[in-house]
Design an enzyme around this catalytic site. Sequence first.
Site, mmCIF file in Angstrom:
data_model
loop_
_atom_site.group_PDB
_atom_site.id
_atom_site.type_symbol
_atom_site.label_atom_id
_atom_site.label_comp_id
_atom_site.label_asym_id
_atom_site.label_seq_id
_atom_site.Cartn_x
_atom_site.Cartn_y
_atom_site.Cartn_z
ATOM 1 N N HIS A 102 0.841 -1.200 0.000
ATOM 2 C CA HIS A 102 0.000 0.000 0.000
ATOM 3 C C HIS A 102 0.875 1.248 0.000
ATOM 4 C CE1 HIS A 102 -2.856 3.091 1.142
ATOM 5 N NE2 HIS A 102 -2.151 3.330 2.241
ATOM 6 N N ASP B 154 6.973 21.842 -26.427
ATOM 7 C CA ASP B 154 6.959 20.484 -25.854
ATOM 8 C C ASP B 154 8.005 20.447 -24.757
ATOM 9 O OD1 ASP B 154 6.909 17.610 -25.416
ATOM 10 O OD2 ASP B 154 6.033 17.437 -27.416
ATOM 11 N N TRP C 298 6.994 0.222 3.986
ATOM 12 C CA TRP C 298 7.498 0.995 2.839
ATOM 13 C C TRP C 298 8.858 1.619 3.157
ATOM 14 C CZ3 TRP C 298 8.519 6.233 1.583
ATOM 15 C CH2 TRP C 298 8.311 7.136 2.620
ATOM 16 N N SER D 257 13.149 6.171 -13.680
ATOM 17 C CA SER D 257 12.069 6.920 -14.312
ATOM 18 C C SER D 257 11.955 8.323 -13.713
ATOM 19 C CB SER D 257 10.757 6.150 -14.137
ATOM 20 O OG SER D 257 9.667 6.997 -14.340
ATOM 21 N N SER D 258 12.007 8.399 -12.388
ATOM 22 C CA SER D 258 11.892 9.711 -11.737
ATOM 23 C C SER D 258 13.052 10.619 -12.100
ATOM 24 C CB SER D 258 11.899 9.569 -10.221
ATOM 25 O OG SER D 258 10.734 8.988 -9.778
ATOM 26 N N HIS E 255 13.074 11.996 3.784
ATOM 27 C CA HIS E 255 12.459 13.263 4.145
ATOM 28 C C HIS E 255 12.313 14.197 2.950
ATOM 29 C CE1 HIS E 255 10.443 16.139 6.517
ATOM 30 N NE2 HIS E 255 11.124 17.014 5.808
ATOM 31 N N GLU F 196 11.867 13.277 0.109
ATOM 32 C CA GLU F 196 10.788 12.634 -0.638
ATOM 33 C C GLU F 196 9.419 13.179 -0.229
ATOM 34 O OE1 GLU F 196 10.442 10.628 -3.104
ATOM 35 O OE2 GLU F 196 8.348 10.021 -2.863
ATOM 36 N N TYR G 209 8.731 16.056 0.721
ATOM 37 C CA TYR G 209 8.565 17.369 0.096
ATOM 38 C C TYR G 209 8.465 17.275 -1.407
ATOM 39 C CZ TYR G 209 8.520 19.360 4.550
ATOM 40 O OH TYR G 209 8.107 19.658 5.804
ATOM 41 N N SER H 170 -1.462 27.064 -5.393
ATOM 42 C CA SER H 170 -1.125 28.457 -5.664
ATOM 43 C C SER H 170 -1.651 28.932 -7.017
ATOM 44 C CB SER H 170 0.397 28.658 -5.632
ATOM 45 O OG SER H 170 0.907 28.214 -4.404
ATOM 46 N N HIS I 276 14.783 13.164 12.189
ATOM 47 C CA HIS I 276 13.607 13.274 13.062
ATOM 48 C C HIS I 276 12.716 12.033 12.955
ATOM 49 C CE1 HIS I 276 11.487 15.710 9.647
ATOM 50 N NE2 HIS I 276 11.242 14.435 9.494
ATOM 51 N N HIS I 277 13.006 11.167 11.985
ATOM 52 C CA HIS I 277 12.297 9.889 11.913
ATOM 53 C C HIS I 277 12.969 8.844 12.793
ATOM 54 C CE1 HIS I 277 9.727 11.116 8.519
ATOM 55 N NE2 HIS I 277 10.771 11.851 8.183
ATOM 56 N N THR J 249 6.659 26.880 6.013
ATOM 57 C CA THR J 249 5.367 26.241 5.764
ATOM 58 C C THR J 249 4.246 27.177 6.207
ATOM 59 O OG1 THR J 249 6.454 24.143 6.243
ATOM 60 C CG2 THR J 249 4.072 24.097 6.041
ATOM 61 N N LYS K 101 3.578 29.960 3.769
ATOM 62 C CA LYS K 101 2.753 29.557 2.625
ATOM 63 C C LYS K 101 1.279 29.597 2.977
ATOM 64 C CE LYS K 101 5.691 27.215 -0.367
ATOM 65 N NZ LYS K 101 5.165 27.581 -1.639
ATOM 66 N N ARG L 267 1.621 1.371 15.214
ATOM 67 C CA ARG L 267 1.235 1.198 13.814
ATOM 68 C C ARG L 267 1.695 -0.173 13.324
ATOM 69 N NH1 ARG L 267 5.614 4.975 10.574
ATOM 70 N NH2 ARG L 267 4.465 4.207 8.781
HETATM 71 C C1 HEM Z 1 5.429 21.261 9.180
HETATM 72 C C2 HEM Z 1 5.969 20.350 8.438
HETATM 73 C C3 HEM Z 1 6.272 18.939 8.924
HETATM 74 C C4 HEM Z 1 6.927 18.528 10.046
HETATM 75 C C5 HEM Z 1 7.542 19.411 11.107
HETATM 76 C C6 HEM Z 1 6.940 17.078 10.022
HETATM 77 C C7 HEM Z 1 7.518 16.285 10.990
HETATM 78 C C8 HEM Z 1 7.498 14.911 10.987
HETATM 79 C C9 HEM Z 1 8.141 14.067 11.957
HETATM 80 C C10 HEM Z 1 8.949 14.566 13.132
HETATM 81 C C11 HEM Z 1 7.885 12.776 11.628
HETATM 82 C C12 HEM Z 1 8.402 11.529 12.336
HETATM 83 C C13 HEM Z 1 7.416 11.049 13.304
HETATM 84 C C14 HEM Z 1 7.772 9.719 13.858
HETATM 85 O O1 HEM Z 1 7.969 8.753 13.088
HETATM 86 O O2 HEM Z 1 7.827 9.615 15.089
HETATM 87 C C15 HEM Z 1 7.083 12.781 10.451
HETATM 88 C C16 HEM Z 1 6.626 11.643 9.813
HETATM 89 C C17 HEM Z 1 6.131 11.663 8.524
HETATM 90 N N1 HEM Z 1 5.817 12.775 7.786
HETATM 91 FE FE1 HEM Z 1 5.968 14.695 8.404
HETATM 92 N N2 HEM Z 1 6.295 16.637 8.913
HETATM 93 C C18 HEM Z 1 5.883 17.745 8.210
HETATM 94 C C19 HEM Z 1 5.235 17.722 7.001
HETATM 95 C C20 HEM Z 1 5.086 16.610 6.215
HETATM 96 C C21 HEM Z 1 4.696 16.623 4.833
HETATM 97 C C22 HEM Z 1 4.405 17.849 4.024
HETATM 98 C C23 HEM Z 1 4.664 15.326 4.427
HETATM 99 C C24 HEM Z 1 4.314 14.727 3.066
HETATM 100 C C25 HEM Z 1 3.551 15.184 2.191
HETATM 101 C C26 HEM Z 1 5.009 14.504 5.550
HETATM 102 C C27 HEM Z 1 5.049 13.132 5.512
HETATM 103 C C28 HEM Z 1 5.443 12.342 6.543
HETATM 104 C C29 HEM Z 1 5.492 10.908 6.484
HETATM 105 C C30 HEM Z 1 5.166 10.032 5.264
HETATM 106 C C31 HEM Z 1 5.908 10.466 7.728
HETATM 107 C C32 HEM Z 1 6.025 9.030 8.221
HETATM 108 C C33 HEM Z 1 7.029 8.210 7.572
HETATM 109 C C34 HEM Z 1 6.986 6.807 8.106
HETATM 110 O O3 HEM Z 1 7.515 6.578 9.199
HETATM 111 O O4 HEM Z 1 6.416 5.929 7.440
HETATM 112 N N3 HEM Z 1 5.259 15.317 6.626
HETATM 113 N N4 HEM Z 1 6.850 14.106 10.065
HETATM 114 CU CU LIG Z 2 10.451 13.822 7.728
#
Ligand code: HEM
Ligand SMILES: [Cu+2]
Lengths: 526, 374
Positions: free
Chosen positions: A70, A99, A135, A163-164, A247, A249, A251, A262, A296-297, A322, A325, A444
Amino acid sequence: MGDHHHGPAKGITRWLFTTNHKDIGTMYLWFSFAMFILGGTFAMIIRAELFQPGMQLVEPGFFNQMTTLHGLVMVFGAIMPSFVGLANWLIPMMIGAPDMALPRMNNWSFWILPPGFLMLASTLFMEGGAPAFGWTFYAPLSTTYAAPSVTFFIFAIHVLGASSIMGSINIIATVMNMRAPGMTYMKMPLFVWTWLITAFLLVAVMPVLAGAVTMMLMDIHFGTSFFSAAGGGDPVLFQHIFWFFGHPEVYIIILPAFGVVSQIIPAFSRKPLFGYASMVYATASIAFLSFIVWAHHMYTVGMPVAGELFFMYATMLIAVPTGVKVFNWITTMWRGALSFETPMLFCIGFLVLFTIGGFTGLMLSIAPVDFQYHDTYFVVAHFHYVMVAGAVFSMTAAVYYWLPKWSGRMYNETMGKVHFWISFIGFNITFFPQHFVGLAGMPRRIPDYALQFADFNMMSSIGAFIYGASQILFLYNVLATIIAGKKVTDEKVWDGAEGLEWTVPTPAPYHTFEVPPKLDPAHAHG
Amino acid sequence: MSVVKRISNALAAVAVLPAVALGDNQVNMSPGVTSIGAEIYDLHMLIMIICVVIGIGVFGVMFYSIIYHRKSRGVVPSQFHESTKVEVAWTVVPFLILIGMAVPATSTLLEVYDNDDAELDILITGYQWKWKYEYLDENGENVSFFSNLATPQEEIYNTDQKGEHYLLEVDEPLVIPVNTKVRFLVTANDVIHSWWVPEIAVKRDAIPGFINETWTKVPEEGIYRGQCTELCGAYHGFMPVVVHAVSREEFDAWMGSKRADKAAQVAASAVDLSLDELMTRGESVYNSQCLACHGAQGEGGVGKAIAGSAIALGDVGAHLDVGIKGVAGTAMQAYGSQLSDVDMAAVITYQRNAFGNNTGDVIQPSDVVNHKQG
Ligand code: HEM
Ligand SMILES: [Cu+2]
Ligand SMILES: [Cu+2]
């Protein structure tokens, strides 16, 4: 499609051999929608199993295959290609180019995608099953302890990455070289800007991902020990490499969505985007910061406290651009003349829900508190607010907004609005309660859970089925529009729309801007 | 609760939204029982409240616009689109708010990292899918045991009523004394796991080949439950953590009985058992230790089938070898150090006589001891 000299080829070869950015864009969009449905099916299986405590439908091992596929299919198959499709259709039309700069490579970067995903999906039928390590595929679960299908997974990742990278090089080359005379960088529509920056992010981090999976391949088949302590390696090294890709990714996923919003909010506010220059700078700062926050992950892996502090401060900083914006979008709406057609509704949905996701992001960035949030449903809720209500909502808005230009037909507005409201309500029923169960302590990636989480999980599953079903309505509306929608011929389909793509005939002919347009100096950055 | 009742509850919750559902469901983080837990909870609330306040402001402005600045009211759109002053303001103000958050966050983090002056050291090792706890002793007299999920398969597969602590119960909990600084040394044997108990606010990844440190000091006696939080394979959802915090006296008594158990086990290895005794004991060991991979009928799964297996029907020595040393590079672990000699003898006897493998072989604890000695 008036010009008979340069019309499309007939039959299947039109699609196989095409170098036309509009055809390729269309293929990307349909492909990503197919992947959205596939990834959505996996999600429905997950939510059906989690409907009640106890194991009902699938075995725990298969459940993990579902969560893994998924995530992979949604991120790499649905969201990323959909924005590449949008870029293909729109970037040349927005900058007045005939083009993409590298049309043959464009064909190739699309056509390697379907085989890549076919390979990934085929792992489901292999001995030992599909990848079941999430994932994020942390080693050594994804190396020493993985099913044999992991080798196919690695190859699939290489294909998607290639591809990307090709897609992004093409976008960079197009934006840098093909702008119409007078289209300076600071006059480019924001969608073009956000994609240009995204493309640089992609070129920077996809090779890192390729490196990570190659090291896995070596560990699995060639006796190296990059990620195994027994041979002198380190499993945590994998996480550093993965998140150095991962990370940026996130963005990569959200910046083009920022671009879409926008474009659309000013159109339905009938007012220019507020703070264009600050939007560009904010996008660039987010892109820069995204390279220095990856750990931070990994707050719980046992980093030294100095590292922990550095990553915490850097992550908190992301909230500043952020926030800029969000404030700019809202100020754009302020004292405009708003109307609420479907694209605008999805953008407002985006604005509200993405902001909530940003708030939970800020909460997650606080390292000591993240010890309690990490790897719980609270994180799941966070990233679905930013990825589904952020990226997917904005993509949906984009389809409704530009579909009349692409097809020359108007979608059914009532059906579009119904689609929005069902999506919005279904989404929140699904994901809002996940904040609660996460805070209450539900980890999770588990196929079964303790009884105190039962009510909210059932609610979440019901919401998921509603959200899932609403996508059928979307598909129907789009098909009905293309086949039998009311014809539109105005160049400017929306009265508030600005930009070069609205100066070409509707539907957009097969070739546009074979002669560069003259820019109207009064209309800077439409 | 019956399914129908739960469905109707959930539907009611969906319809009337939070109010009903929230009733008896936990919706927020718990401050837990430790001082660190309370600090973390305060930080969580502080930041959430700041976010809510900002959110109300931002969404308030947006909804004001949505209501009053609509085209259908015939408004004429203003065309302003720039203001450096405003941009600077909404860059600087959030920055200052962030500094306000970073200060308390830093001080809490430093406390979490203060592992000094522990009075008791416990080595926690994650295995697929159980925890091993080892109390480190200055004289090398370590006490160690495994802690397995105690929820029966019947409850998981819905043929039996689920108990109150469904999936959050173990056969042997970790026991710690209250008001004592306990240091946890966390590692893993196979893949990465993560040891989490929300009520004492401790979560630390267990990484094979590396040892992480963390600590707690629990002020209240009680039972605290948690789970593994890092995906570690098929049964990741089935490796709970249970901590009993007890008084110092109770802890010392428990420790004494653990030491006595250890001595008794050595003595027990010398006593021969009957086939029946071995089979009864073997069945319970099999169900708690081997069933997850080898199946309730010995039909296999993650592990190979035991029913009709060449190893289980063949040479006893080879069978003992697999049980004691495991199979390197596979999920089949070395159980020699995990099971007592009596349990090992029992489970091997069981595998050789159950599931239609009627070999009639009886393996005694002394056989296991001899086999280990080579
Ligand atoms: C204000 C902006 C953001 C901050 C400060 C932020 C912060 C964080 C932090 C600290 C985590 C880790 C949490 C943990 O695993 O304990 C996290 C996880 C995640 N964030 Fe954000 N985030 C932000 C915006 C975004 C955006 C814009 C996206 C994507 C469109 C995003 C997608 C994700 C994803 C996919 C995870 C989980 C990844 C995983 O463990 O599978 N975040 N974020
Ligand atoms: Cu992150
Ligand atoms: Cu686990």
